[in-house]
Write an enzyme that holds these catalytic residues in place. Sequence first.
Site, PDB file in Angstrom:
ATOM      1  N   HIS A  86       1.229  -1.555   0.176  1.00  0.00           N
ATOM      2  CA  HIS A  86      -0.138  -0.089   0.453  1.00  0.00           C
ATOM      3  C   HIS A  86       0.360   1.356   0.318  1.00  0.00           C
ATOM      4  O   HIS A  86       1.966   1.498   1.198  1.00  0.00           O
ATOM      5  CB  HIS A  86      -0.803   0.208   1.599  1.00  0.00           C
ATOM      6  N   ASP A 135     -15.044   3.260   8.567  1.00  0.00           N
ATOM      7  CA  ASP A 135     -14.456   4.350   7.813  1.00  0.00           C
ATOM      8  C   ASP A 135     -15.008   5.409   6.401  1.00  0.00           C
ATOM      9  O   ASP A 135     -14.711   6.350   6.847  1.00  0.00           O
ATOM     10  CB  ASP A 135     -12.532   3.365   6.803  1.00  0.00           C
ATOM     11  N   ARG A 182     -13.811  13.534   7.987  1.00  0.00           N
ATOM     12  CA  ARG A 182     -12.860  14.235   8.628  1.00  0.00           C
ATOM     13  C   ARG A 182     -12.812  15.253   7.937  1.00  0.00           C
ATOM     14  O   ARG A 182     -12.098  16.280   7.832  1.00  0.00           O
ATOM     15  CB  ARG A 182     -11.715  12.990   8.794  1.00  0.00           C
ATOM     16  N   SER A 221      -7.515   4.319   9.951  1.00  0.00           N
ATOM     17  CA  SER A 221      -7.894   4.496   8.042  1.00  0.00           C
ATOM     18  C   SER A 221      -7.486   3.338   8.028  1.00  0.00           C
ATOM     19  O   SER A 221      -8.353   2.499   6.608  1.00  0.00           O
ATOM     20  CB  SER A 221      -7.948   5.621   7.953  1.00  0.00           C
ATOM     21  N   LYS A 223      -8.201  -0.456   6.976  1.00  0.00           N
ATOM     22  CA  LYS A 223      -9.223  -1.390   5.455  1.00  0.00           C
ATOM     23  C   LYS A 223      -8.274  -2.827   5.105  1.00  0.00           C
ATOM     24  O   LYS A 223      -8.712  -3.718   4.380  1.00  0.00           O
ATOM     25  CB  LYS A 223      -9.229  -0.569   4.020  1.00  0.00           C
TER      26      LYS A 223
END
Lengths: 437, 437
Positions: free
Chosen positions: B82, B161, B168, B183, B187
């Site tokens: 990621h 989320d 947010r 967050s 995920k």
Amino acid sequence: MHVVDLIRKKRDGGALTDAEIAYLVAGAATNSIPEYQLAAWLMAVVWRGLSPEELHSLTSHMRDSGRVLRFPSLPGVKVDKHSTGGVGDKTSFLVAPIAAAAGLCVPMISGRALGHTGGTLDKLESIPGYRTHLQEEEMLAVLNACGLTIVGQTEWLVPADRTLYSLRDRSGTVESPYLICASIMSKKLAAGLDALVLDVKTGSGAFLKQEAEAIHLAELMVATGNRAGTRTAALITNMSQPLGRMAGNAAEIVESVEVLRNQRHPLTEDLRRLSLELAGWMLYLGGKVRSPDEGIQLAEELLLGGLPLKKFRCMIAAQGGDLGWFESPQWLHRPAHRQPITSSSAGFLASVDCHQVGWAVQRSGAGRTAAGEAVSAHAGVESHKKVGDPVTAGDTIFTVYVEDEARLPSVVATLNQCFTVSAAPPAPEPLVYRVVS
Amino acid sequence: MHVVDLIRKKRDGGALTDAEIAYLVAGAATNSIPEYQLAAWLMAVVWRGLSPEELHSLTSHMRDSGRVLRFPSLPGVKVDKHSTGGVGDKTSFLVAPIAAAAGLCVPMISGRALGHTGGTLDKLESIPGYRTHLQEEEMLAVLNACGLTIVGQTEWLVPADRTLYSLRDRSGTVESPYLICASIMSKKLAAGLDALVLDVKTGSGAFLKQEAEAIHLAELMVATGNRAGTRTAALITNMSQPLGRMAGNAAEIVESVEVLRNQRHPLTEDLRRLSLELAGWMLYLGGKVRSPDEGIQLAEELLLGGLPLKKFRCMIAAQGGDLGWFESPQWLHRPAHRQPITSSSAGFLASVDCHQVGWAVQRSGAGRTAAGEAVSAHAGVESHKKVGDPVTAGDTIFTVYVEDEARLPSVVATLNQCFTVSAAPPAPEPLVYRVVS
């Protein structure tokens, strides 16, 4: 203007411009900014505080979000006193009549019982017929007739504060001296005052337990008031035990009338003294004397002369209140049940947990657990000793008054834990710690 | 449990219990806690941060607020990579096929273009027919057939989320490493991974401009991943200029296929090198080798062997994508208009404002200004020089590609301001600053 940008600016420690704060206040007053954005901004203010300019902008725009009283036809200088809330605090019923007796004009907008603290309006409403909600022209008439009026907040006053105050309560953002200052001062300034004396309480019975916190809030409020053109001073005062003898509703009116009648009692000397100091500052800031000390001296002369009592009666009558009880005040306070709280040990009263005494008063029925609840006129707690007084085993320290007998056990249990007795007397504490002006 | 008490606790610097955080997350997932309370709590978290225990609780309860993929029938170790977002970052199209070629299983759930950064899904959707939204059983089928799948987030994944991320964005509480960590990691962990490699970018083109911020976020994510049972490491990498040659959508797919085909080019060496390092760590954490260095070596051997290219083709076909363009990739990237950005001075390319290049890519049509907007497959920006390269007056630094000619002037104006040329070459910077594991 994007609200998120304003939130981020404050979050990162920046200062908003006057136009940016005006935008937020207008959004709060008209409910056009979503509550989640206002709540995030409020928390950022709790975190970062406000610059003097921001606080001035916030207070001014909140004040101007609704009607601002002007009373141009009133002859007198407009003066008020505001307290941050205490237990047994009934100085309003003394200082407003004294100031009116000196020729000042006191348009006092007061509140209701909140948490462990009492409410001026609740106390006045224990007088049969007394109306706390007046229209502007009715206020003017009472002021012209008596020189003082004590009323509740109306919906046209500072609508932005209604939104923000309610949101602070629901979003954990109550405890910010900047937000407290803006809330208090916007409402006080909306009454169009020439001068304002603040009673910022500290100690176990106050919202601000630490003297340093009280001084900080006082400094913010004094600077904000003076900057807005209202001569403002603050007394930092001792709220580590209930003020005077009675805490409740009718009982506090009765006690106040005793002081106005110059019926002196050792347990009400603190109330009398503090009221004279606050009234003295009102007279000084209102331009009636050349120094606060002269003001205190004049306040005492006025009180001894009896005119403040007449002013208080005048206001009660003008606002629809019954005066029949005035010759036998004990009629006003008629609790159905009473129970003494005694000391098992001897020595000196060393300390009182004034916060818990306040909650005991609330649970006796004199306060409320939710907005809109009815309160008992006759419930409350009487103090029989002041901190430092000698105590013999078996002496009564408090008396609990209730209308509903079922409330007694919890109040008694609380009060039994609320005081300590020591072998040696505690060091005396001042009633007024300092003045911020 | 009262939400206001939880907000106050965090506001005052306390740590919430696991049960308290579970309550907030459930309230966010089911929209049963008002947004103004969540926003106030989020701002308090921006202020006070989260303890390791709180971060673990928040991430775990967010992960568990929806379905968690398990794929018990899959034979391979599940690994993912990621990135925190960059410009021209197409490493996913290289590392996922390399890891699959090594026998690992890569269930990659990706996102769309956001602000100045590109989106993996937008890039893949430039391939005609490619479906980014698969059901769980379809994902399983692609994984079984190819060893990798790259898909979008579905609504059953981490619903808490969705609420918090959107709030947010609207409440100025995006920029908290703790909230960013929760967050991202909730995920990623919901994909049921055995191992995860994070590419935390820093520099002018990254969300985190400062290396210290990137390291802090990396440390939080690595600790959170490992604590949740997913072997996790993070590479802190250089995003001070676009990665590789192309930034856009189809253009990045074409460039990726060139690298998978081992068509080497000086301007894509940084992309190739970073992909091999990330893939090497995936192989190491996935248990295929005994050290990251062995992993990097194996990744390069696999790339040279050509199997990753087959894996990538396999996935595209399995997800409905056209393969006809594969033999002439330039067909995929057919911009209607192009314009060179040249240097008026000579010397060395000293710096690139990668953030502004990212916005130029967005404004060319490759990104979006609001969620749900369509993006152009063919728009984008090509880099012709890397920082440190010699520049002759008149040299092309960038080429802008657009479908809509009206977009050119603003993109050209931006890019003309985006680079500096100096007489002496700048000090070389590393591609990978450090590894957090």
